[in-house]
Design a protein around this motif. Structure first.
Motif, short mmCIF file in Angstrom:
data_model
loop_
_atom_site.label_atom_id
_atom_site.label_comp_id
_atom_site.label_asym_id
_atom_site.label_seq_id
_atom_site.Cartn_x
_atom_site.Cartn_y
_atom_site.Cartn_z
N PHE A 254 3.29 7.13 -6.35
CA PHE A 254 2.80 5.77 -6.48
C PHE A 254 1.56 5.81 -7.38
CE2 PHE A 254 4.85 6.35 -2.43
CZ PHE A 254 5.74 5.29 -2.38
N SER A 255 1.47 4.89 -8.31
CA SER A 255 0.31 4.87 -9.19
C SER A 255 -0.20 3.44 -9.35
CB SER A 255 0.66 5.45 -10.55
OG SER A 255 1.67 4.69 -11.16
N ASN A 256 -1.45 3.34 -9.72
CA ASN A 256 -2.09 2.04 -9.96
C ASN A 256 -1.96 1.10 -8.77
OD1 ASN A 256 -2.70 2.90 -12.61
ND2 ASN A 256 -0.70 2.24 -13.31
N SER A 257 -2.08 1.64 -7.58
CA SER A 257 -1.95 0.79 -6.40
C SER A 257 -3.19 -0.08 -6.22
CB SER A 257 -1.69 1.63 -5.14
OG SER A 257 -2.76 2.51 -4.91
N ILE A 258 -2.96 -1.25 -5.72
CA ILE A 258 -4.04 -2.20 -5.43
C ILE A 258 -3.91 -2.57 -3.96
CG2 ILE A 258 -4.96 -4.49 -5.90
CD1 ILE A 258 -3.80 -4.22 -8.74
N TRP A 259 -4.98 -2.44 -3.23
CA TRP A 259 -4.98 -2.71 -1.80
C TRP A 259 -5.89 -3.89 -1.51
CZ3 TRP A 259 -1.70 -0.09 1.29
CH2 TRP A 259 -1.11 1.04 0.73
N LEU A 260 -5.39 -4.85 -0.79
CA LEU A 260 -6.16 -6.02 -0.38
C LEU A 260 -5.90 -6.25 1.11
CD1 LEU A 260 -8.00 -8.38 -1.14
CD2 LEU A 260 -5.94 -9.69 -1.68
N PRO A 261 -6.68 -5.61 1.96
CA PRO A 261 -6.47 -5.78 3.40
C PRO A 261 -6.78 -7.21 3.84
CG PRO A 261 -8.14 -4.10 2.95
CD PRO A 261 -7.78 -4.72 1.67
N VAL A 262 -5.86 -7.80 4.57
CA VAL A 262 -6.01 -9.17 5.03
C VAL A 262 -5.81 -9.20 6.53
CG1 VAL A 262 -5.12 -11.51 4.84
CG2 VAL A 262 -5.19 -10.07 2.83
N ASP A 263 -6.65 -9.94 7.21
CA ASP A 263 -6.56 -10.12 8.65
C ASP A 263 -6.01 -11.53 8.91
OD1 ASP A 263 -6.84 -10.11 11.38
OD2 ASP A 263 -9.02 -10.10 11.38
N ALA B 172 -7.23 -0.34 3.89
CA ALA B 172 -6.75 0.10 2.58
C ALA B 172 -6.67 1.62 2.55
CB ALA B 172 -7.66 -0.42 1.47
N THR B 173 -7.65 2.28 3.14
CA THR B 173 -7.67 3.74 3.21
C THR B 173 -6.49 4.24 4.03
OG1 THR B 173 -10.07 3.74 3.01
CG2 THR B 173 -9.04 5.75 3.88
N ILE B 174 -6.23 3.60 5.16
CA ILE B 174 -5.10 3.98 6.01
C ILE B 174 -3.78 3.83 5.24
CG2 ILE B 174 -3.75 3.31 8.05
CD1 ILE B 174 -6.49 2.52 9.34
N GLY B 175 -3.62 2.74 4.53
CA GLY B 175 -2.41 2.52 3.74
C GLY B 175 -2.24 3.56 2.64
N GLN B 176 -3.34 3.88 1.95
CA GLN B 176 -3.27 4.87 0.88
C GLN B 176 -2.94 6.25 1.44
OE1 GLN B 176 -3.54 4.28 -2.60
NE2 GLN B 176 -2.60 6.31 -2.47
N GLN B 177 -3.53 6.59 2.59
CA GLN B 177 -3.22 7.88 3.22
C GLN B 177 -1.74 7.95 3.60
OE1 GLN B 177 -6.10 7.87 6.40
NE2 GLN B 177 -7.64 8.91 5.17
N GLY B 178 -1.18 6.82 4.03
CA GLY B 178 0.24 6.78 4.35
C GLY B 178 1.10 7.05 3.14
N LEU B 179 0.78 6.42 2.01
CA LEU B 179 1.54 6.65 0.79
C LEU B 179 1.38 8.09 0.30
CD1 LEU B 179 1.24 3.41 -1.37
CD2 LEU B 179 3.09 4.15 0.11
N ASP B 180 0.18 8.64 0.46
CA ASP B 180 -0.04 10.04 0.08
C ASP B 180 0.85 10.96 0.92
OD1 ASP B 180 -1.93 9.17 -1.74
OD2 ASP B 180 -3.66 9.72 -0.50
N LYS C 204 -8.54 -13.92 6.78
CA LYS C 204 -9.76 -13.48 6.11
C LYS C 204 -9.55 -12.06 5.62
CE LYS C 204 -11.96 -11.68 10.25
NZ LYS C 204 -13.13 -11.60 11.05
N PHE C 205 -10.44 -11.60 4.76
CA PHE C 205 -10.35 -10.23 4.29
C PHE C 205 -10.65 -9.30 5.46
CE2 PHE C 205 -11.38 -12.37 0.25
CZ PHE C 205 -10.23 -12.02 -0.44
N ALA C 206 -9.90 -8.22 5.55
CA ALA C 206 -10.08 -7.26 6.64
C ALA C 206 -10.96 -6.10 6.18
CB ALA C 206 -8.72 -6.75 7.10
N ASP C 207 -11.28 -5.25 7.11
CA ASP C 207 -12.10 -4.07 6.83
C ASP C 207 -11.39 -3.19 5.80
OD1 ASP C 207 -13.27 -1.41 7.08
OD2 ASP C 207 -14.23 -2.19 8.90
#
Length: 114
Positions: A99-108, A40-48, A33-36
């Motif tokens: 990294f640019s134009n990233s798309i995040w789709l958190p999945v559980d 996505a924020t955690i992943g983006q902060q990691g890439l930053d 299912k889709f996750a919280d």
């Protein structure tokens, strides 16, 4: 040769459709299912952090026995090995990374597909 190409295409299409069906069944069964959105924020902060050269901050999200795998099949195993690789890479080889134009789709995923 033409027959072979047609047969290969049909075989690929059949396996692809079966794969889609299996994925849909896994989702419908509640195993995925889709996750919280916080993930996505955690992943983006990691890439930053990686872009800024802050490898220690980026590595905070990795487990001690993490595996970093490239599409060629090579991999690094263990947080220490991944950290050492990226610290050397960012200081000696890559002056910058972005990294640019990233798309995040958190999945559980509750149960991995077999």
């Amino acid at each position: 040769m033409k027959n072979f190409a047609v047969r290969a295409l049909l075989l690929f299409t059949t396996f692809y459709m079966l794969s889609l069906e299996a994925g849909a069944q896994n989702y419908a069964s509640g195993n995925t299912k889709f996750a919280d959105a916080k993930f996505a924020t955690i992943g983006q902060q990691g890439l930053d952090a990686l872009s800024a050269g802050d490898i220690d901050k980026w590595m905070m999200q990795f487990d001690e026995n993490a595996r970093y795998q490239w599409n060629s099949g090579d991999s690094l195993v263990g947080k220490a090995a991944i950290t050492a690789y990226w610290k050397k890479r960012r200081t000696e080889i890559l002056a910058s990374i972005s990294f640019s134009n990233s798309i995040w789709l958190p999945v559980d995923v509750k149960k991995a597909q077999a």
